[in-house]
Scaffold this motif. Structure first.
Motif, PDB file in Angstrom:
ATOM      1  N   TYR A   1       0.732  -1.302   0.099  1.00  0.00           N
ATOM      2  CA  TYR A   1      -0.003  -0.082  -0.016  1.00  0.00           C
ATOM      3  C   TYR A   1       0.673   1.384  -0.082  1.00  0.00           C
ATOM      4  O   TYR A   1       1.983   1.307   0.516  1.00  0.00           O
ATOM      5  CB  TYR A   1      -1.151  -0.073   1.264  1.00  0.00           C
ATOM      6  CG  TYR A   1      -1.704  -1.184   1.328  1.00  0.00           C
ATOM      7  CD1 TYR A   1      -2.930  -1.288   0.518  1.00  0.00           C
ATOM      8  CD2 TYR A   1      -1.227  -2.441   1.940  1.00  0.00           C
ATOM      9  CE1 TYR A   1      -3.766  -2.497   0.335  1.00  0.00           C
ATOM     10  CE2 TYR A   1      -2.128  -3.642   1.907  1.00  0.00           C
ATOM     11  CZ  TYR A   1      -3.527  -3.478   1.177  1.00  0.00           C
ATOM     12  OH  TYR A   1      -4.164  -4.713   1.103  1.00  0.00           O
ATOM     13  N   ASN A   2       0.158   2.246  -0.805  1.00  0.00           N
ATOM     14  CA  ASN A   2       0.973   3.337  -0.738  1.00  0.00           C
ATOM     15  C   ASN A   2       0.605   4.676   0.032  1.00  0.00           C
ATOM     16  O   ASN A   2       0.930   5.959  -0.196  1.00  0.00           O
ATOM     17  CB  ASN A   2       1.308   3.980  -2.218  1.00  0.00           C
ATOM     18  CG  ASN A   2      -0.241   3.959  -2.792  1.00  0.00           C
ATOM     19  OD1 ASN A   2      -1.144   4.237  -2.046  1.00  0.00           O
ATOM     20  ND2 ASN A   2      -0.284   4.521  -4.100  1.00  0.00           N
ATOM     21  N   ASN A   3      -0.199   4.397   0.914  1.00  0.00           N
ATOM     22  CA  ASN A   3      -0.758   5.619   2.057  1.00  0.00           C
ATOM     23  C   ASN A   3      -0.559   4.973   3.546  1.00  0.00           C
ATOM     24  O   ASN A   3      -0.911   3.840   3.598  1.00  0.00           O
ATOM     25  CB  ASN A   3      -2.055   6.179   1.648  1.00  0.00           C
ATOM     26  CG  ASN A   3      -3.104   5.082   1.734  1.00  0.00           C
ATOM     27  OD1 ASN A   3      -3.600   4.820   2.710  1.00  0.00           O
ATOM     28  ND2 ASN A   3      -3.316   4.141   0.617  1.00  0.00           N
ATOM     29  N   LYS A   4      -0.581   5.948   4.457  1.00  0.00           N
ATOM     30  CA  LYS A   4      -0.479   5.589   5.759  1.00  0.00           C
ATOM     31  C   LYS A   4      -1.447   4.878   6.330  1.00  0.00           C
ATOM     32  O   LYS A   4      -1.450   3.715   7.195  1.00  0.00           O
ATOM     33  CB  LYS A   4      -0.342   6.875   6.681  1.00  0.00           C
ATOM     34  CG  LYS A   4      -0.243   6.820   7.973  1.00  0.00           C
ATOM     35  CD  LYS A   4       0.019   8.132   8.739  1.00  0.00           C
ATOM     36  CE  LYS A   4      -1.488   8.761   8.948  1.00  0.00           C
ATOM     37  NZ  LYS A   4      -1.232   9.885   9.933  1.00  0.00           N
ATOM     38  N   LYS A   5      -2.856   5.367   5.909  1.00  0.00           N
ATOM     39  CA  LYS A   5      -3.948   4.461   6.569  1.00  0.00           C
ATOM     40  C   LYS A   5      -4.050   3.272   6.031  1.00  0.00           C
ATOM     41  O   LYS A   5      -4.488   2.278   7.240  1.00  0.00           O
ATOM     42  CB  LYS A   5      -5.297   5.606   6.306  1.00  0.00           C
ATOM     43  CG  LYS A   5      -5.276   6.757   6.988  1.00  0.00           C
ATOM     44  CD  LYS A   5      -6.528   7.572   6.536  1.00  0.00           C
ATOM     45  CE  LYS A   5      -7.791   6.901   7.485  1.00  0.00           C
ATOM     46  NZ  LYS A   5      -8.889   8.025   7.019  1.00  0.00           N
TER      47      LYS A   5
END
Lengths: 481, 481
Positions: B306-310
């Protein structure tokens, strides 16, 4: 017997008499863990070469040479790793005699007691009741190599000249692709090997457990590795599971597309290269002394892919196969370890047969693996490569060398040998044939259930001692022709 | 700070003063290779228990007990293998004080220099320039265990009473499923642990590398193995390739159907058990101090799913994951070995989250593997089983124990901690909560890039020493309430 028997009784009696010394020689050879595939054990492989030199000197060999093969090419952990030397030696230089080159290898497969061995693999165990010698290398290939030395010793003890000039060529990298041997043979073809009339290799096995064989064909072996690299180090699956692309998951997906569990190779184009089966060839398999039960006995299970003799022999000898050997870099111990391995290397090999083109096979395999991996759209990095290869080989089983070996075998064992092919690979067979322009004979010593490359590798004492007689008898029948 | 600060300066100064002794204590602990997953190293795990007893005695602990847990249940190689003891000890028995149970584990993951460690894993290396302590167990979990001892030593040196009664519970099987601990806790709930008011576990890590955290949720872990058995012994792929059903080929086919390489679990029914994500929960992930870069730094690669924090945090904390750890019984070394392994054991685990029912999961997994294997129509034998499991856990991050820990952390680090969950499993958290009917707090010492379970495991000196202050400060803030 349908041929004129030579008087080999004194030689055979002497070999029986020297049995304790011969068993001791093999025990001393087994005690040296000359595992060519383990870089850390390379010094012990070299020790084994020096053991052979010492034995050869004691037996009166001349022109003994240790041929330096330089450093081992990648992939290696130690870039300066030296290849073990090839041991060359001669017995006799009588121009009126024929010259036989005998080849064997003094390196062995890896072995650890923990793999499941009943006894220490590098301490030869002589089971006196069963008359069996257990230990890594007993049958593959230290038994046969000691066999040639034993034949010389028996002649020396009798004050008897060898019936041929003998040229010994013993290598230390056979279990790791015979690196350097091709070049050495090419280089020495017109030098050390100039006068060689024929080549005899004793590095394979009977088909079953009761009837001797002579072998006129071998499958080749192209060994590949699929390396998949992701994280910079092994990771904890609690922290990284579900958020990182796991190399092991990619690898399993790729390996699952190599072969199905019925033995069908899934790489397009491989089966298409296999020589068609003729009616004549098909008939050859009818007469071989072999049964499904022997496969079961040798495998220790009834989990064969075929339930009849002919299909088994054909799939062992004349069709390719793909085996998945394991994974380097992943967790391999007992119990539970919650690791995400950062780099895993899948190992597999394809056994090759006529008319598979080795270079074309490599191209098919590598492009197929790249394609399958590509379809995964993984962020991990793939590197697929050939680690080593050895070509297949088929010969004429009725040439003079095979004929001499057939007589010697029948003389010792009182039965005509079967003429067989082999599923295993002895790549160097083809090199000798091509470079020395001679016939090559495969004259096995051990049985089909000896467990070469497996735990509890063994050689029956009867095979060892009658094997020595057969090797010696072969030299006499061949030398007389 | 938004709370009344206690005067902890003398304690913190003493901890700084004793730093050399504290580092030495950790070095002596690391030197004992207490690998619970390796049966051959079991005596060293027991040595580690005795090391703790000796330290506890020197620090003035009373009522020290080594709790015998009996023999280890199968699968084990040695049927009489004894579990390592649980070490119990007390400091103080003042009825006017609260009682805090501190838990840690003194066993560690396997480690070999050859795995790729820069230094010997069981010889702690103090990198003076970087102020980092390298060695197996530094962060997981010998550092925190020594931390509790260090807190007592600092109080002793100051002639200062501990602000609470301390009950120590240190186990030696955490890395191998905490065998025996559940029973021990149940048995001692109304005995040794009778007066316990709260439990503090220091056995996890900061999310990243700069900001301290308190942890109120954990994933569970159900670890499975798929054993596939065929031939009676390992076989030579030349002789048997193409004629025998290879267990490794079956295993690869089965493992390829467990999870896809985007992290999707392919076992039907698993995802359906996961608690739905509410808007409120979704919003919680907005404020956590974490970035994709921190994942990359901790993983040593940019191969995240995944490429986002959440999404990263959700898939680490609140979604299940399936990791394939490796294969036992196959070839795992470097180089080429032409073996057909006779019995291979694939290892994988599933990280569990609310509301996955563990028993139902086992049933789904085992029946699915059996079904997939059944579809292969293999002659080989399958045995799939759960090796160990530990449940997930979620707590209230605003209870009095978390509040005390938050104050102590802010006091030491001058920043409010993030309240986080963890992807990893500390199964015993839930057991303590249920059996002792107390709150449980997870108060980590190390950083997210410490490499627990990996090569070059480390603990920054600042985390070790400030960690000791935080543990000590927590006792004071909690004791005062």
């Amino acid at each position: 017997m349908a041929f004129e028997k030579l008087d080999l009784d004194p030689l055979f009696a002497k070999i029986e008499e020297l049995k304790p010394q011969f068993i001791d020689r093999l025990a001393r050879a087994v005690a040296i863990p000359s595992v060519s595939g383990d870089e850390l054990l390379r010094p012990r492989v070299v020790d084994m070469a020096h053991f052979l030199v010492s034995e050869l000197e004691n037996l009166g060999a001349h022109d003994i040479q240790l041929k330096d093969l330089g450093t081992q090419p990648p992939p290696v952990a130690d870039a300066s790793l030296q290849l073990p030397p090839i041991v060359l030696a001669r017995f006799g230089a009588d121009k009126s005699k024929k010259t036989v080159l005998v080849y064997g290898h003094y390196d062995v497969q890896p072995a650890l007691k923990e793999d499941g061995w009943a006894t220490e693999p590098f301490t030869m165990h002589h089971d006196e009741a069963a008359q069996i010698l257990y230990g890594r290398g007993t049958t593959d290939d230290k038994g046969p190599v000691m066999g040639w030395l034993n034949v010389v010793e028996a002649h020396n003890a009798l004050g008897l000249e060898l019936p041929v000039n003998l040229v010994c060529c013993f290598e230390g990298m056979e279990e790791s692709g015979s690196l350097g041997l091709d070049g050495l043979i090419a280089q020495e073809a017109q030098q050390y090997f100039l006068s060689v009339d024929t080549v005899c290799i004793s590095d394979n096995y009977w088909l079953g457990t009761t009837k001797p064989v002579l072998t006129y064909g071998l499958r080749g072996c192209n060994y590949y590795q699929i390396a998949i690299k992701g994280p910079g180090a092994d990771l904890h699956s609690g922290i990284f599971g579900g958020v990182i692309a796991e190399p092991m998951v990619d690898l399993v997906q790729v390996m699952a597309k190599l072969v199905d569990n019925k033995g069908k190779i899934l790489i397009p184009g491989v089966d298409e290269m296999v020589a068609p089966l003729t009616e004549k060839e098909d008939a050859l398999y009818d007469d071989i002394d072999f049964s499904v039960d022997e496969l079961h006995a040798a495998a220790g299970s009834e989990t064969g892919l075929y339930n009849n003799k002919k299909d088994i022999l054909k799939h062992r000898w004349r069709y390719p196969s793909l085996s998945i050997h394991g994974v380097e870099g992943a967790f391999y111990g007992p119990g539970a370890k919650t690791v995400i391995p950062s780099r895993v290397v899948g190992k597999f090999s394809i056994r090759t047969v006529p008319d598979i083109d080795s270079a074309k096979l490599d191209k098919l395999v590598i492009e197929y693996v790249q394609k399958v991996f590509g379809e995964l759209s993984s962020q991990n990095q793939l590197n697929v490569e050939l680690i080593h290869d050895g070509a297949y080989w088929v010969s004429d089983p009725f040439n003079e060398s095979f004929t001499a070996a057939s007589k010697a075998t029948e003389h010792v064992w009182n039965i005509k040998p079967d003429f067989t092919r082999e599923g295993g690979s002895i790549p160097i067979t083809l090199t000798f044939e091509q470079e020395l322009k001679t016939q090559v004979l495969l004259l096995p010593m051990g049985r089909g259930d000896d467990g070469a490359h497996s735990i509890n590798e063994k050689l029956n004492v009867s095979n060892y001692i009658n094997g020595c007689k057969t090797l010696g008898g072969y030299l006499h029948y061949y030398g007389r022709q």
